[in-house]
Scaffold this active site. Structure first.
Site, short mmCIF file in Angstrom:
data_model
loop_
_atom_site.label_atom_id
_atom_site.label_comp_id
_atom_site.label_asym_id
_atom_site.label_seq_id
_atom_site.Cartn_x
_atom_site.Cartn_y
_atom_site.Cartn_z
N ARG A 146 10.51 -13.22 -1.52
CA ARG A 146 10.45 -12.14 -0.52
C ARG A 146 11.77 -11.37 -0.56
NH1 ARG A 146 11.87 -13.40 4.22
NH2 ARG A 146 10.54 -15.22 4.44
N TYR B 232 -0.83 12.94 6.08
CA TYR B 232 -1.77 11.94 5.60
C TYR B 232 -2.31 11.18 6.83
CZ TYR B 232 -3.46 7.72 3.32
OH TYR B 232 -4.24 6.69 2.90
N ASP C 87 7.66 12.84 2.41
CA ASP C 87 6.65 12.06 1.69
C ASP C 87 6.36 12.86 0.42
OD1 ASP C 87 4.26 11.03 0.65
OD2 ASP C 87 3.55 10.40 2.63
N LYS D 246 -0.63 6.36 -5.98
CA LYS D 246 -1.17 7.63 -6.46
C LYS D 246 -0.54 7.97 -7.82
CE LYS D 246 -3.00 7.25 -2.40
NZ LYS D 246 -2.45 7.84 -1.21
C1 PLP Z 1 -2.11 7.47 0.08
C2 PLP Z 1 -1.00 8.11 0.83
C3 PLP Z 1 -0.21 7.35 1.71
C4 PLP Z 1 -0.48 5.89 2.00
O1 PLP Z 1 -0.26 5.09 0.90
P1 PLP Z 1 -1.06 3.71 0.60
O2 PLP Z 1 -0.48 3.30 -0.71
O3 PLP Z 1 -2.51 4.04 0.57
O4 PLP Z 1 -0.71 2.78 1.71
C5 PLP Z 1 0.85 8.00 2.34
N1 PLP Z 1 1.10 9.31 2.14
C6 PLP Z 1 0.34 10.06 1.31
C7 PLP Z 1 0.66 11.51 1.15
C8 PLP Z 1 -0.73 9.49 0.64
O5 PLP Z 1 -1.49 10.24 -0.17
#
Ligand code: PLP
Length: 391
Positions: free
Chosen positions: A58, A110, A182, A207
């Site tokens: 961890r 998001y 983000d 992503k």
């Molecule tokens: C998918 C996404 C998230 C969340 O991420 P996860 O890996 O699904 O927990 C946060 N911000 C954006 C812009 C996203 O597309």
């Protein structure tokens, strides 16, 4: 290899070189060129409390460290901290706050971020104001003495709105708040928020960074030593870590980020142009189009315009849903950023939790379709959309 180390061959290297090399050193025992999956929970100590820098997974894991150095390299950051999902990364940033703090955030975040802020953190005495971050006056007006974070997504989801990261970062810092971006949609291949003045960058590496729709993960990158130390403390204290195999997959994906993003952008540009001239399409939202309201800002702060497109089909919710079932290459699914193309209908899928009136007022029309344009051949993708729109 690390990009911040003065003796590193990556110092001053270009993005593609960093993507391939950052974070990976030959493994010292065997010389394995790829960082192994250190699938272990603990590490043997020769004497109590005497160890090689690894006590418990961890707290430290070599595969995770390789991924963290890679993400730091990609974002041009001194530090990156990896998490088990994008939401766990976002959650870790929120844990930097204290009761009574206030956050200014975009009004088309998001959905999962909005849900975490509203339904979890509001209960702990953190307050949120959601504003249109494309409007700098609205951002300025929302800031209060207790504002600790300004949270920006650009381009946003699903309308691909563009916010001026440098201007917002400056406003936030003037008021002693941390600007956070983000960067999931743009990726560091196209946009580097830290260089634009942001203090923290968060990613859903699920992503584009991972890029192959085979792993869920997240990361936070920063240049600030103290913030990095606090995030590492939270990573270990709260435990939202990614497993070693997931780190390995994400690292493997990240090595081709620069190549994939070029193709995502090439394909998206051609598809946006195709959709724009199609008689059944009322509007196309793509920052690369000169008539997109955020085009100028995007051209200033992004290298290219990304692989996400949304468009409005002339018609009802049902027409939008039907179109999504007619494509054969574009798979009907949530998520984005993988090598394969995806199609979805935000009003009934990713944004279904938003009430219809609120949705429409925010510009999310009933016939809105979102595409995550993959890296297939553009001609085949366009032919697929053409046949789906013709039926
Ligand atoms: C998918 C996404 C998230 C969340 O991420 P996860 O890996 O699904 O927990 C946060 N911000 C954006 C812009 C996203 O597309």
């Amino acid at each position: 290899m690390s990009t911040s180390d003065t003796s590193s061959p990556l110092r001053g290297a270009r993005f593609g070189t960093i993507a391939v090399h950052a974070g990976t050193e030959p493994e010292p025992v065997t010389g394995a060129i790829m960082t192994p999956i250190f699938q272990t929970s603990t590490y043997v100590q020769p004497y109590p409390a005497r160890h090689k820098g690894y006590e418990y997974s961890r707290t430290q894991n070599p595969t995770r460290e390789a991924l963290e150095r890679c993400v730091a390299g990609l974002e041009g950051a001194r530090h990156a901290v990896a998490f088990g999902s994008g939401m766990a990364a976002i959650d870790a940033v929120l844990r930097l706050l204290e009761q009574g703090n206030h956050v200014v955030a975009g009004n088309d975040l998001y959905g999962g971020t909005y849900r975490l802020f509203k339904t979890v953190y509001e209960r702990f005495g953190i307050q949120f104001t959601f504003v249109d971050t494309t409007d700098l006056d609205a951002v300025r007006a929302a800031i209060r003495p207790e504002t600790a974070l300004v949270w920006i997504e650009s381009p946003s989801n699903p309308l691909l709105r563009v916010s001026d990261l440098a201007a917002i970062a400056e406003i936030a810092r003037e008021h002693g708040a941390l600007p956070v971006a983000d960067n999931t949609f743009a990726t560091p291949a196209l946009q580097r928020p830290l260089a634009l003045g942001c203090a923290l960058v968060v990613h859903s590496t699920t992503k584009y960074v991972g890029g192959h729709s085979d792993v869920v993960g997240g990361a936070v990158a920063t240049d600030d030593d103290e913030l990095a130390e606090r995030l590492r403390y939270i990573q270990n204290a709260a435990g939202g870590i990614p497993g070693p195999f997931d780190c390995f997959l994400t690292l493997r994906g990240a090595k081709t980020l620069h190549l994939r993003m070029e193709r995502h952008c090439d394909n998206a540009e051609r598809i946006a142009a195709f959709l724009q001239q199609h008689p059944r399409v009322a509007r196309v939202h793509y920052p690369g189009l000169p008539e997109h309201p955020g085009h100028e800002v995007a051209a200033r702060q992004m290298r290219r315009f990304g692989g996400m497109i949304s468009f409005v089909l002339d018609g009802s919710v049902e027409d939008g849903c039907r179109l999504c079932t007619r494509t054969r290459l574009f798979a009907l699914a949530e998520s984005l950023g993988g090598v394969e193309s995806l199609i979805e209908h935000p009003p009934s899928m990713t944004h279904a939790a938003v009430p219809a009136e609120v949705r429409r007022a925010a510009g999310l029309e009933d016939g809105l379709i979102r595409l995550s344009v993959g890296i297939e051949d553009a001609e085949d993708l366009i032919a697929d959309l053409e046949q789906a729109l013709a039926r």
